[in-house]
Design a protein around this motif. Structure first.
Motif, PDB file in Angstrom:
ATOM      1  N   THR A 179      35.301  34.214  46.756  1.00  0.00           N
ATOM      2  CA  THR A 179      36.583  34.843  47.056  1.00  0.00           C
ATOM      3  C   THR A 179      37.181  35.493  45.811  1.00  0.00           C
ATOM      4  O   THR A 179      36.895  35.074  44.682  1.00  0.00           O
ATOM      5  N   GLY A 180      38.031  36.487  46.031  1.00  0.00           N
ATOM      6  CA  GLY A 180      38.738  37.130  44.931  1.00  0.00           C
ATOM      7  C   GLY A 180      37.904  38.162  44.205  1.00  0.00           C
ATOM      8  O   GLY A 180      36.702  38.352  44.466  1.00  0.00           O
ATOM      9  N   ASP A 181      38.544  38.843  43.273  1.00  0.00           N
ATOM     10  CA  ASP A 181      37.900  39.907  42.502  1.00  0.00           C
ATOM     11  C   ASP A 181      37.471  39.445  41.118  1.00  0.00           C
ATOM     12  O   ASP A 181      36.895  40.232  40.355  1.00  0.00           O
ATOM     13  N   TYR A 182      37.745  38.201  40.780  1.00  0.00           N
ATOM     14  CA  TYR A 182      37.451  37.728  39.434  1.00  0.00           C
ATOM     15  C   TYR A 182      36.747  36.370  39.479  1.00  0.00           C
ATOM     16  O   TYR A 182      36.884  35.602  40.440  1.00  0.00           O
ATOM     17  N   GLN A 220      38.290  35.493  31.863  1.00  0.00           N
ATOM     18  CA  GLN A 220      38.294  36.084  33.204  1.00  0.00           C
ATOM     19  C   GLN A 220      37.363  37.287  33.240  1.00  0.00           C
ATOM     20  O   GLN A 220      37.422  38.160  32.371  1.00  0.00           O
ATOM     21  N   THR A 222      35.615  40.346  35.760  1.00  0.00           N
ATOM     22  CA  THR A 222      35.593  41.077  37.024  1.00  0.00           C
ATOM     23  C   THR A 222      34.249  40.864  37.704  1.00  0.00           C
ATOM     24  O   THR A 222      33.199  40.941  37.070  1.00  0.00           O
ATOM     25  N   PRO A 224      31.803  41.391  41.563  1.00  0.00           N
ATOM     26  CA  PRO A 224      31.685  42.063  42.860  1.00  0.00           C
ATOM     27  C   PRO A 224      32.106  41.143  43.993  1.00  0.00           C
ATOM     28  O   PRO A 224      31.980  39.923  43.886  1.00  0.00           O
ATOM     29  N   ARG A 225      32.572  41.699  45.093  1.00  0.00           N
ATOM     30  CA  ARG A 225      33.034  40.890  46.219  1.00  0.00           C
ATOM     31  C   ARG A 225      31.877  40.415  47.079  1.00  0.00           C
ATOM     32  O   ARG A 225      31.958  39.346  47.673  1.00  0.00           O
ATOM     33  N   ASP A 226      30.817  41.197  47.164  1.00  0.00           N
ATOM     34  CA  ASP A 226      29.666  40.794  47.955  1.00  0.00           C
ATOM     35  C   ASP A 226      29.037  39.542  47.339  1.00  0.00           C
ATOM     36  O   ASP A 226      28.718  39.514  46.140  1.00  0.00           O
ATOM     37  N   ARG A 230      27.181  38.911  43.815  1.00  0.00           N
ATOM     38  CA  ARG A 230      27.842  38.019  42.866  1.00  0.00           C
ATOM     39  C   ARG A 230      26.859  36.987  42.295  1.00  0.00           C
ATOM     40  O   ARG A 230      26.955  36.615  41.128  1.00  0.00           O
TER      41      ARG A 230
END
Length: 362
Positions: A179-182, A220, A222, A224-226, A230
């Motif tokens: 979950t999330g972008d980070y 932190q 960045t 990927p959402r997939d 990831r």
């Protein structure tokens, strides 16, 4: 021995820079083990169990669950049963149907769990939900034996056992991994320099602005959402080489064992040390005072104290600016100090401001 019973000097050689993989120095935030605990019964013990109120209550409750009700007032003989606490660690990403190891520990007066079997026990998390069910035969490395004369032999710990793959996972623990972008990496040892170097190493590989240090512990990144992307992304990140910063200058002293660990960056400022071998001995020798037969008095006990003070021949050592750890140790060895004396010397140096480093007593 002239100095310490045990003296360990860490990193005496010149500084060597070692690069570590990111996976070895940091964890991913939210990806962790979860502790499970349960309460159950171990049966089949060869007379080494217990007969207590709560053991009987647990046993009776189990029988009722199977529809068996004993007559009122009947107390079963259950010397082959023991109540136990069962605990396990549930790794991240483990799925229902997989198994985990469990540890079983006696809660009562059982002498040994050797030869026993754990009955079905629910293992719950901190939220009270059941995440696994444990059952199986125990592996106990310890044993105990009692003699008729009251003598007893105990080897290791016979009241604790393990069941390899003894619990089946029934519920998956939700993970924030997808979950999330980070994603956030948390360093095992917080250090601003290491956090900065970690962010720089990631940015040098993936491009500027991908990673940033939030504080001395967290970086932190960045992501990927997939989820499949990831996983491949993290596979690359966790193998990045990071040069860890040098630890702060520390002197660790274990006052119970006499162990001293001195970091390589510990230095001394100009100082002079003397170790005085002052010895004070006080001996009490009671004496009986008997009055003369013609005198009007009472018999009394008087104390005769002998005090002896001796001063051993010791030398003073002068430390110049930038004195190294090796020079400090050689000098203290020449003084011939005991572990407690070395600790006193280090404390005095710290109070005097001559010890460049933290003095930590454990």
């Amino acid at each position: 021995m002239k100095l310490l019973k045990v003296l360990i000097l860490s990193l005496l050689l010149s500084p060597v820079v070692h690069a570590e993989r990111l996976k070895d120095i940091a964890d991913i935030q939210g990806v962790r083990d979860n502790q499970l605990i349960g309460y159950g019964l171990v049966v089949g013990l060869p007379g080494t169990g217990e007969k207590t109120r709560y053991t009987e209550q647990t046993f009776m409750t189990m029988l009722k669950n199977f529809g068996i009700n004993l007559p009122s007032g009947v107390r079963p003989k259950i010397k082959n049963i023991a109540v136990v606490a069962v605990h396990a660690d549930m790794p991240p990403f483990i799925k229902p149907g997989q198994t985990i190891d469990v540890t079983v520990s006696s809660l009562g007066e059982a002498k040994s769990l050797r030869g026993g079997s754990l009955l079905q026990t629910f293992l719950k998390g901190v939220d009270g939900k059941v995440y696994a069910i444990a059952q199986g035969s125990l592996v106990v490395s310890g044993f105990s034996a009692d003699g008729m004369d009251g003598s007893k032999v105990v080897n290791n710990t016979p009241t604790v056992g393990r069941i390899p793959n003894g619990a089946i996972v029934e519920r998956e623990v939700p993970s924030p991994f997808g979950t999330g972008d980070y994603l956030t990496f948390n360093l095992h040892d917080a250090d601003f320099t290491t956090a900065k170097r970690t962010a720089e190493a990631i940015n040098n590989l993936l491009g500027p602005g991908i990673a940033r240090a939030l504080d001395a512990s967290s970086i932190q990144v960045t992501a990927p959402r997939d989820v499949s992307q990831r996983v491949a992304y993290l596979s690359t990140l966790e193998n990045i080489q990071v040069e860890q910063a040098d630890e702060a200058a520390k002197v660790i002293v274990n006052s119970r064992t006499g162990t001293i660990v001195v970091g390589k960056d510990v230095r001394l400022l100009p100082a002079a040390i003397t170790h005085g071998g002052l010895t004070v001995t006080i001996a009490e020798s009671p004496q009986v005072s008997q009055p003369n037969a013609l005198a009007n008095g009472n018999t009394a006990v008087t104390q005769n104290s002998n005090i002896n003070v001796s001063q051993a021949d010791r030398r003073m050592f002068m430390f110049n600016p930038g004195t190294t750890l090796d020079e400090l140790v050689r000098a203290v060895n020449m003084v011939g100090a005991a572990p407690s004396d070395v600790l006193a010397i280090l404390e005095a140096l710290k109070v005097a401001g001559a010890l460049h480093g933290q003095l930590i007593v454990i």
